[in-house]
Motif scaffolding. Structure first.
Motif, PDB file in Angstrom:
ATOM      1  N   GLN A  76       1.602   6.213  -2.353  1.00  0.00           N
ATOM      2  CA  GLN A  76       1.621   6.865  -3.859  1.00  0.00           C
ATOM      3  C   GLN A  76       0.428   8.098  -3.967  1.00  0.00           C
ATOM      4  O   GLN A  76       0.620   9.053  -4.528  1.00  0.00           O
ATOM      5  CB  GLN A  76       1.445   5.577  -4.966  1.00  0.00           C
ATOM      6  CG  GLN A  76       1.477   6.040  -6.227  1.00  0.00           C
ATOM      7  CD  GLN A  76       2.848   6.368  -6.734  1.00  0.00           C
ATOM      8  OE1 GLN A  76       3.868   5.667  -6.229  1.00  0.00           O
ATOM      9  NE2 GLN A  76       3.178   7.754  -7.261  1.00  0.00           N
ATOM     10  N   GLU A  77      -0.453   7.949  -3.527  1.00  0.00           N
ATOM     11  CA  GLU A  77      -1.841   8.832  -3.710  1.00  0.00           C
ATOM     12  C   GLU A  77      -1.222  10.044  -3.043  1.00  0.00           C
ATOM     13  O   GLU A  77      -1.367  11.175  -3.548  1.00  0.00           O
ATOM     14  CB  GLU A  77      -3.136   8.206  -3.040  1.00  0.00           C
ATOM     15  CG  GLU A  77      -4.329   9.207  -3.231  1.00  0.00           C
ATOM     16  CD  GLU A  77      -5.418   8.776  -2.558  1.00  0.00           C
ATOM     17  OE1 GLU A  77      -6.346   9.628  -2.303  1.00  0.00           O
ATOM     18  OE2 GLU A  77      -5.346   7.487  -2.302  1.00  0.00           O
ATOM     19  N   LEU A  78      -0.749   9.983  -1.948  1.00  0.00           N
ATOM     20  CA  LEU A  78      -0.258  11.130  -1.243  1.00  0.00           C
ATOM     21  C   LEU A  78       0.907  11.975  -2.035  1.00  0.00           C
ATOM     22  O   LEU A  78       0.949  13.181  -2.034  1.00  0.00           O
ATOM     23  CB  LEU A  78       0.453  10.666   0.321  1.00  0.00           C
ATOM     24  CG  LEU A  78       1.176  11.802   1.194  1.00  0.00           C
ATOM     25  CD1 LEU A  78      -0.030  12.824   1.497  1.00  0.00           C
ATOM     26  CD2 LEU A  78       1.561  11.111   2.275  1.00  0.00           C
ATOM     27  N   LYS A  79       1.829  11.053  -2.501  1.00  0.00           N
ATOM     28  CA  LYS A  79       2.855  11.829  -3.255  1.00  0.00           C
ATOM     29  C   LYS A  79       2.496  12.425  -4.574  1.00  0.00           C
ATOM     30  O   LYS A  79       2.816  13.501  -5.040  1.00  0.00           O
ATOM     31  CB  LYS A  79       3.953  10.807  -3.526  1.00  0.00           C
ATOM     32  CG  LYS A  79       5.241  11.234  -4.321  1.00  0.00           C
ATOM     33  CD  LYS A  79       5.911  12.300  -3.183  1.00  0.00           C
ATOM     34  CE  LYS A  79       7.110  13.171  -3.896  1.00  0.00           C
ATOM     35  NZ  LYS A  79       7.639  14.070  -2.922  1.00  0.00           N
ATOM     36  N   THR A  80       1.361  11.737  -5.255  1.00  0.00           N
ATOM     37  CA  THR A  80       0.650  12.248  -6.426  1.00  0.00           C
ATOM     38  C   THR A  80       0.043  13.559  -6.203  1.00  0.00           C
ATOM     39  O   THR A  80       0.107  14.577  -7.095  1.00  0.00           O
ATOM     40  CB  THR A  80      -0.196  11.254  -6.830  1.00  0.00           C
ATOM     41  OG1 THR A  80       0.597  10.002  -7.444  1.00  0.00           O
ATOM     42  CG2 THR A  80      -0.744  11.623  -8.268  1.00  0.00           C
ATOM     43  N   PHE A 103      11.546   4.755  -2.001  1.00  0.00           N
ATOM     44  CA  PHE A 103      12.579   5.730  -2.760  1.00  0.00           C
ATOM     45  C   PHE A 103      11.949   5.740  -4.191  1.00  0.00           C
ATOM     46  O   PHE A 103      11.999   6.938  -4.900  1.00  0.00           O
ATOM     47  CB  PHE A 103      14.041   5.468  -3.004  1.00  0.00           C
ATOM     48  CG  PHE A 103      14.368   5.503  -1.456  1.00  0.00           C
ATOM     49  CD1 PHE A 103      14.562   6.942  -0.908  1.00  0.00           C
ATOM     50  CD2 PHE A 103      14.970   4.612  -0.701  1.00  0.00           C
ATOM     51  CE1 PHE A 103      15.225   7.222   0.260  1.00  0.00           C
ATOM     52  CE2 PHE A 103      15.667   4.829   0.544  1.00  0.00           C
ATOM     53  CZ  PHE A 103      15.614   5.924   1.063  1.00  0.00           C
ATOM     54  N   ASP A 104      11.251   4.865  -4.764  1.00  0.00           N
ATOM     55  CA  ASP A 104      10.561   4.723  -6.172  1.00  0.00           C
ATOM     56  C   ASP A 104       9.461   5.850  -6.025  1.00  0.00           C
ATOM     57  O   ASP A 104       9.069   6.427  -7.047  1.00  0.00           O
ATOM     58  CB  ASP A 104      10.355   3.365  -6.612  1.00  0.00           C
ATOM     59  CG  ASP A 104      11.418   2.497  -7.001  1.00  0.00           C
ATOM     60  OD1 ASP A 104      12.374   3.135  -7.098  1.00  0.00           O
ATOM     61  OD2 ASP A 104      11.208   1.258  -7.368  1.00  0.00           O
ATOM     62  N   ILE A 105       8.681   5.763  -4.959  1.00  0.00           N
ATOM     63  CA  ILE A 105       7.582   6.572  -4.898  1.00  0.00           C
ATOM     64  C   ILE A 105       8.004   8.070  -4.829  1.00  0.00           C
ATOM     65  O   ILE A 105       7.097   8.927  -5.103  1.00  0.00           O
ATOM     66  CB  ILE A 105       6.862   5.973  -3.552  1.00  0.00           C
ATOM     67  CG1 ILE A 105       5.990   4.668  -3.927  1.00  0.00           C
ATOM     68  CG2 ILE A 105       5.566   7.229  -3.281  1.00  0.00           C
ATOM     69  CD1 ILE A 105       5.337   3.876  -2.415  1.00  0.00           C
ATOM     70  N   GLY A 106       9.272   8.251  -4.253  1.00  0.00           N
ATOM     71  CA  GLY A 106       9.360   9.571  -3.883  1.00  0.00           C
ATOM     72  C   GLY A 106       9.842   9.812  -2.463  1.00  0.00           C
ATOM     73  O   GLY A 106      10.092  11.191  -2.234  1.00  0.00           O
TER      74      GLY A 106
END
Length: 133
Positions: A76-80, A103-106
């Motif tokens: 999540q941190e990576l995607k953010t 998939f929810d994370i992206g």
């Protein structure tokens, strides 16, 4: 704006925990003309290497280690921090909940261990160019 005269070279990053399978895949993708910007052994190191780059990779392939309890928070941190990078997961866990969480994370794709280089090429192409349905 130019149209159709040149094709943007696909740049990749790999985050994997010394996976011989992904080593072969990485080498095959590199040999096929994709540019591997870096490889790291864990998400923290990957974040560090990403922060040092002037140009980010288009796609990051991550071999997931679900034995690390913090892996979803790190993803999540990576995607953010890097929302434009297309993320492709690679794992040996075939679980619908894990896939949904990713998939929810992206994440744009989820490949299981045993996927060959053509599966990776297809996932990369679909991530970069969209699905052709």
């Amino acid at each position: 704006m130019e149209t159709g005269t040149t094709q943007e070279k696909i740049t990749l990053a790999f985050i994997n925990d010394k996976s011989p399978i992904l080593d072969i895949t990485c080498n095959d993708l590199s040999a096929s003309g994709m540019d591997v910007l870096f490889r790291s052994e864990n998400i923290e190191d990957g974040l560090s290497q990403l922060s040092a780059l002037k140009t980010l990779p288009i796609v990051c392939i991550i071999d997931l280690n679900f034995y690390n309890r913090n892996v979803l928070a790190q993803l999540q941190e990576l995607k953010t921090q890097y929302p434009t990078i297309k993320l492709i997961a690679h794992s040996d866990i075939d679980d619908q909940k894990v896939g949904k969480d990713l998939f929810d994370i992206g994440f744009s794709s989820y490949l299981l261990v045993g996927s060959d280089v053509n599966d990776f090429r297809n996932a990369i192409d679909e991530s970069v160019n969209g699905f052709n349905n």
